[in-house]
Motif scaffolding. Structure first.
Motif, PDB file in Angstrom:
ATOM      1  N   ALA A   1       1.002  -0.985  -0.274  1.00  0.00           N
ATOM      2  CA  ALA A   1       0.077   0.436   0.081  1.00  0.00           C
ATOM      3  C   ALA A   1       0.798   1.105  -0.032  1.00  0.00           C
ATOM      4  O   ALA A   1       0.137   1.891  -0.927  1.00  0.00           O
ATOM      5  CB  ALA A   1      -1.056  -0.214   1.277  1.00  0.00           C
ATOM      6  N   THR A   2       2.272   1.431   0.763  1.00  0.00           N
ATOM      7  CA  THR A   2       2.991   2.094   1.142  1.00  0.00           C
ATOM      8  C   THR A   2       3.852   2.341  -0.317  1.00  0.00           C
ATOM      9  O   THR A   2       3.923   3.878  -0.031  1.00  0.00           O
ATOM     10  CB  THR A   2       3.643   2.453   1.955  1.00  0.00           C
ATOM     11  OG1 THR A   2       4.476   1.591   2.109  1.00  0.00           O
ATOM     12  CG2 THR A   2       2.496   2.035   3.359  1.00  0.00           C
ATOM     13  N   THR A   3       4.291   1.323  -1.101  1.00  0.00           N
ATOM     14  CA  THR A   3       4.990   1.452  -1.995  1.00  0.00           C
ATOM     15  C   THR A   3       4.149   1.608  -3.588  1.00  0.00           C
ATOM     16  O   THR A   3       3.890   2.667  -3.868  1.00  0.00           O
ATOM     17  CB  THR A   3       6.096   0.576  -2.061  1.00  0.00           C
ATOM     18  OG1 THR A   3       5.065  -0.406  -2.108  1.00  0.00           O
ATOM     19  CG2 THR A   3       7.286   0.593  -1.027  1.00  0.00           C
ATOM     20  N   GLN A   4       2.971   1.304  -4.139  1.00  0.00           N
ATOM     21  CA  GLN A   4       2.492   1.092  -4.856  1.00  0.00           C
ATOM     22  C   GLN A   4       1.589   2.416  -4.761  1.00  0.00           C
ATOM     23  O   GLN A   4       1.284   3.374  -6.510  1.00  0.00           O
ATOM     24  CB  GLN A   4       1.878   0.350  -5.005  1.00  0.00           C
ATOM     25  CG  GLN A   4       2.763  -1.406  -5.504  1.00  0.00           C
ATOM     26  CD  GLN A   4       2.005  -3.030  -5.285  1.00  0.00           C
ATOM     27  OE1 GLN A   4       2.014  -3.649  -5.017  1.00  0.00           O
ATOM     28  NE2 GLN A   4       0.230  -2.197  -5.654  1.00  0.00           N
ATOM     29  N   HIS A   5       1.603   3.255  -3.702  1.00  0.00           N
ATOM     30  CA  HIS A   5       0.748   4.038  -4.261  1.00  0.00           C
ATOM     31  C   HIS A   5       1.312   4.946  -4.907  1.00  0.00           C
ATOM     32  O   HIS A   5       0.012   6.205  -5.132  1.00  0.00           O
ATOM     33  CB  HIS A   5       0.309   5.107  -1.955  1.00  0.00           C
ATOM     34  CG  HIS A   5      -0.592   6.478  -3.034  1.00  0.00           C
ATOM     35  ND1 HIS A   5      -1.960   5.822  -2.093  1.00  0.00           N
ATOM     36  CD2 HIS A   5       0.064   7.665  -2.217  1.00  0.00           C
ATOM     37  CE1 HIS A   5      -2.238   7.778  -1.787  1.00  0.00           C
ATOM     38  NE2 HIS A   5      -0.990   8.044  -2.184  1.00  0.00           N
ATOM     39  N   TYR A   6       2.364   5.580  -4.902  1.00  0.00           N
ATOM     40  CA  TYR A   6       3.129   6.456  -5.365  1.00  0.00           C
ATOM     41  C   TYR A   6       2.942   6.237  -6.821  1.00  0.00           C
ATOM     42  O   TYR A   6       3.165   7.255  -7.487  1.00  0.00           O
ATOM     43  CB  TYR A   6       4.776   6.406  -4.786  1.00  0.00           C
ATOM     44  CG  TYR A   6       4.743   7.264  -3.720  1.00  0.00           C
ATOM     45  CD1 TYR A   6       5.098   8.586  -3.328  1.00  0.00           C
ATOM     46  CD2 TYR A   6       4.231   6.460  -2.481  1.00  0.00           C
ATOM     47  CE1 TYR A   6       4.714   8.701  -1.747  1.00  0.00           C
ATOM     48  CE2 TYR A   6       4.825   6.869  -1.297  1.00  0.00           C
ATOM     49  CZ  TYR A   6       4.589   8.442  -0.972  1.00  0.00           C
ATOM     50  OH  TYR A   6       4.926   8.675  -0.192  1.00  0.00           O
ATOM     51  N   ALA A   7       2.167   5.102  -7.402  1.00  0.00           N
ATOM     52  CA  ALA A   7       2.121   5.062  -8.843  1.00  0.00           C
ATOM     53  C   ALA A   7       1.369   4.941  -9.227  1.00  0.00           C
ATOM     54  O   ALA A   7       0.375   5.492  -9.489  1.00  0.00           O
ATOM     55  CB  ALA A   7       3.441   3.179  -9.285  1.00  0.00           C
ATOM     56  N   ASP A   8       0.342   4.676  -8.270  1.00  0.00           N
ATOM     57  CA  ASP A   8      -1.479   3.833  -8.357  1.00  0.00           C
ATOM     58  C   ASP A   8      -2.211   5.207  -8.431  1.00  0.00           C
ATOM     59  O   ASP A   8      -3.067   6.039  -8.989  1.00  0.00           O
ATOM     60  CB  ASP A   8      -1.603   2.945  -8.021  1.00  0.00           C
ATOM     61  CG  ASP A   8      -1.429   1.786  -8.460  1.00  0.00           C
ATOM     62  OD1 ASP A   8      -0.388   1.504  -9.191  1.00  0.00           O
ATOM     63  OD2 ASP A   8      -1.279   0.677  -7.148  1.00  0.00           O
ATOM     64  N   PHE A   9      -1.392   6.377  -7.523  1.00  0.00           N
ATOM     65  CA  PHE A   9      -2.301   7.119  -7.316  1.00  0.00           C
ATOM     66  C   PHE A   9      -1.459   9.102  -7.879  1.00  0.00           C
ATOM     67  O   PHE A   9      -0.668   9.544  -6.963  1.00  0.00           O
ATOM     68  CB  PHE A   9      -2.413   7.448  -5.501  1.00  0.00           C
ATOM     69  CG  PHE A   9      -3.283   7.394  -5.387  1.00  0.00           C
ATOM     70  CD1 PHE A   9      -5.153   7.118  -5.351  1.00  0.00           C
ATOM     71  CD2 PHE A   9      -3.732   5.678  -5.221  1.00  0.00           C
ATOM     72  CE1 PHE A   9      -5.806   6.134  -5.336  1.00  0.00           C
ATOM     73  CE2 PHE A   9      -4.460   4.353  -5.429  1.00  0.00           C
ATOM     74  CZ  PHE A   9      -5.450   4.982  -5.032  1.00  0.00           C
ATOM     75  N   ASP A  10      -0.199   8.068  -8.392  1.00  0.00           N
ATOM     76  CA  ASP A  10       0.417  10.057  -9.242  1.00  0.00           C
ATOM     77  C   ASP A  10       0.211  11.284  -9.592  1.00  0.00           C
ATOM     78  O   ASP A  10       0.912  11.832  -8.492  1.00  0.00           O
ATOM     79  CB  ASP A  10       1.344   8.794 -10.812  1.00  0.00           C
ATOM     80  CG  ASP A  10       2.734   9.897 -11.121  1.00  0.00           C
ATOM     81  OD1 ASP A  10       3.460   9.806 -10.152  1.00  0.00           O
ATOM     82  OD2 ASP A  10       2.085  10.652 -11.532  1.00  0.00           O
ATOM     83  N   VAL A  11      -0.859  11.211 -10.455  1.00  0.00           N
ATOM     84  CA  VAL A  11      -1.812  12.037 -10.066  1.00  0.00           C
ATOM     85  C   VAL A  11      -1.942  12.556  -8.199  1.00  0.00           C
ATOM     86  O   VAL A  11      -1.550  14.255  -9.106  1.00  0.00           O
ATOM     87  CB  VAL A  11      -3.428  12.213 -11.305  1.00  0.00           C
ATOM     88  CG1 VAL A  11      -3.779  13.612 -11.286  1.00  0.00           C
ATOM     89  CG2 VAL A  11      -2.924  11.406 -12.456  1.00  0.00           C
ATOM     90  N   GLN A  12      -2.324  12.387  -7.609  1.00  0.00           N
ATOM     91  CA  GLN A  12      -3.039  13.002  -6.948  1.00  0.00           C
ATOM     92  C   GLN A  12      -1.993  12.977  -5.816  1.00  0.00           C
ATOM     93  O   GLN A  12      -1.437  14.388  -5.149  1.00  0.00           O
ATOM     94  CB  GLN A  12      -3.282  12.229  -5.946  1.00  0.00           C
ATOM     95  CG  GLN A  12      -3.633  12.605  -4.786  1.00  0.00           C
ATOM     96  CD  GLN A  12      -4.869  11.382  -3.582  1.00  0.00           C
ATOM     97  OE1 GLN A  12      -5.721  11.281  -3.544  1.00  0.00           O
ATOM     98  NE2 GLN A  12      -4.281  10.473  -2.835  1.00  0.00           N
ATOM     99  N   VAL A  13      -0.469  12.493  -5.472  1.00  0.00           N
ATOM    100  CA  VAL A  13       0.900  12.636  -5.096  1.00  0.00           C
ATOM    101  C   VAL A  13       1.473  13.908  -6.020  1.00  0.00           C
ATOM    102  O   VAL A  13       1.840  14.679  -4.993  1.00  0.00           O
ATOM    103  CB  VAL A  13       1.778  11.592  -5.434  1.00  0.00           C
ATOM    104  CG1 VAL A  13       2.875  12.429  -4.786  1.00  0.00           C
ATOM    105  CG2 VAL A  13       0.990  10.397  -4.117  1.00  0.00           C
ATOM    106  N   ARG A  14       1.809  14.416  -6.810  1.00  0.00           N
ATOM    107  CA  ARG A  14       2.075  14.965  -8.292  1.00  0.00           C
ATOM    108  C   ARG A  14       0.912  16.453  -7.853  1.00  0.00           C
ATOM    109  O   ARG A  14       1.837  17.044  -7.807  1.00  0.00           O
ATOM    110  CB  ARG A  14       2.481  14.976  -9.261  1.00  0.00           C
ATOM    111  CG  ARG A  14       3.165  13.441  -9.785  1.00  0.00           C
ATOM    112  CD  ARG A  14       3.138  14.114 -11.194  1.00  0.00           C
ATOM    113  NE  ARG A  14       4.222  12.213 -11.325  1.00  0.00           N
ATOM    114  CZ  ARG A  14       5.928  12.277 -10.583  1.00  0.00           C
ATOM    115  NH1 ARG A  14       5.646  13.469 -10.918  1.00  0.00           N
ATOM    116  NH2 ARG A  14       6.420  11.492 -11.151  1.00  0.00           N
ATOM    117  N   GLY A  15       0.271  16.359  -7.974  1.00  0.00           N
ATOM    118  CA  GLY A  15      -0.862  17.839  -7.392  1.00  0.00           C
ATOM    119  C   GLY A  15      -0.443  18.424  -6.101  1.00  0.00           C
ATOM    120  O   GLY A  15      -0.737  19.429  -5.642  1.00  0.00           O
ATOM    121  N   ILE A  16      -0.739  17.208  -5.103  1.00  0.00           N
ATOM    122  CA  ILE A  16      -0.454  17.578  -3.595  1.00  0.00           C
ATOM    123  C   ILE A  16       1.241  18.622  -3.362  1.00  0.00           C
ATOM    124  O   ILE A  16       1.206  19.013  -2.833  1.00  0.00           O
ATOM    125  CB  ILE A  16      -0.744  16.706  -2.801  1.00  0.00           C
ATOM    126  CG1 ILE A  16      -2.148  16.699  -2.967  1.00  0.00           C
ATOM    127  CG2 ILE A  16       0.045  17.052  -1.293  1.00  0.00           C
ATOM    128  CD1 ILE A  16      -2.603  15.172  -2.296  1.00  0.00           C
TER     129      ILE A  16
END
Length: 208
Positions: A163-178
Motif C-alpha cells: 500500500a505505501t509503495t504502490q501508492h506512488y504509482a497508482d495515485f501518481d496524479v494525486q501525489v504530484r498534484g499535492i
C-alpha cells in the motif's frame, strides 16, 4: 499467430510496439475502457495489423499480465531468510518503491485488474503468488518469534508495504498534484520516510 514466436525483426518490433502501446492504454483506461482502436493508434499500426499478432483485446491483456507477474513478485522472492531481518524488510520496501518509480504503468495495470476482481489472473493470486506470500510470511513470523523484529502480523506487514509503495504509482496524479515535485524527487523523500517508518515499527525496543 499471437502464440508463435516472432520470425523476423519487423515482427518482433511490431509485437513489442503493440504491447508497449497496450500497457499505456490499459493502465490509463483499464481493461473495460480500452479499445483495439486506441491500442492500434498508440502503436502506430492499423487495427488489422494488431489483429495479425493478437486475435483480441483479451489476448493482448493476457500477454501483458502474464509477462509481468514474474517481474512483479521478484522483489518478494529476493527477501533473504538468512539476512538481517530489519534490513531485509527495508530492502524489500526499497525495491517495491523503485518499481513504482520505474514501472508506474505496470503498477496501474495490476491495480486496475485487481479492482475488477482479477478475472484474468485470479488463479495466479490464489496459486503461486499466495504460495510465495505464505513462504515469506513464515520467514517474517520466525524472525518475530525469535525476537529479532517486533511481533507484527506478517501478512498485514506485507500488505502495508504494498500500500505505501504502490501508492506512488497508482495515485501518481494525486501525489504530484499535492507535492508539485521537481521530476521524481518525491521518491527520494518517500524512500527516507518509509525507511524510518518501518525501521521504527520493526526494531525491538532493546535494539534501538
Amino acid at each position: 499467430m499471437a502464440d508463435d514466436p516472432p520470425r523476423t525483426r519487423i515482427q518482433q518490433k511490431n509485437r513489442a510496439a503493440i504491447l508497449d502501446a497496450a500497457l499505456d492504454v490499459f493502465s490509463q483506461h483499464g481493461f473495460r475502457g480500452a479499445t483495439l482502436d486506441q491500442i492500434a493508434g498508440a502503436a502506430g499500426l492499423s487495427k488489422p495489423n494488431v489483429l495479425y499478432y493478437f486475435p483480441s483485446k483479451e489476448a493482448i491483456h493476457e500477454a501483458l499480465v502474464h509477462g509481468l507477474i514474474d517481474i512483479w513478485v521478484q522483489p518478494l522472492h529476493d527477501l533473504d531468510p538468512s539476512g538481517d531481518p530489519v534490513e531485509e524488510i527495508l530492502a524489500y520496501v526499497g525495491r517495491k518503491l523503485d518499481m513504482s518509480r520505474q514501472m508506474p504503468r505496470e503498477s496501474r495495470l495490476f491495480a486496475n485488474e485487481i479492482v475488477q476482481g482479477a478475472p484474468r489472473f485470479g488463479a495466479e493470486i490464489t496459486g503461486r503468488f499466495k504460495d510465495l506470500v505464505d513462504e515469506k510470511a513464515a520467514v517474517i513470523r520466525g524472525w518475530a518469534e525469535a525476537g529479532r523484529i517486533n511481533p507484527l502480523d506478517p501478512y498485514h506487514l506485507i500488505f502495508s508495504i504494498w500500500a505505501t509503495t504502490q501508492h506512488y504509482a497508482d495515485f501518481d496524479v494525486q501525489v504530484r498534484g499535492i507535492l508539485a515535485p521537481v521530476g521524481d524527487a518525491h521518491f527520494d523523500d518517500a524512500a527516507r520516510f518509509l525507511a524510518a517508518l518501518y525501521r521504527a515499527a520493526l526494531t525491538p525496543p532493546g535494539v534501538r
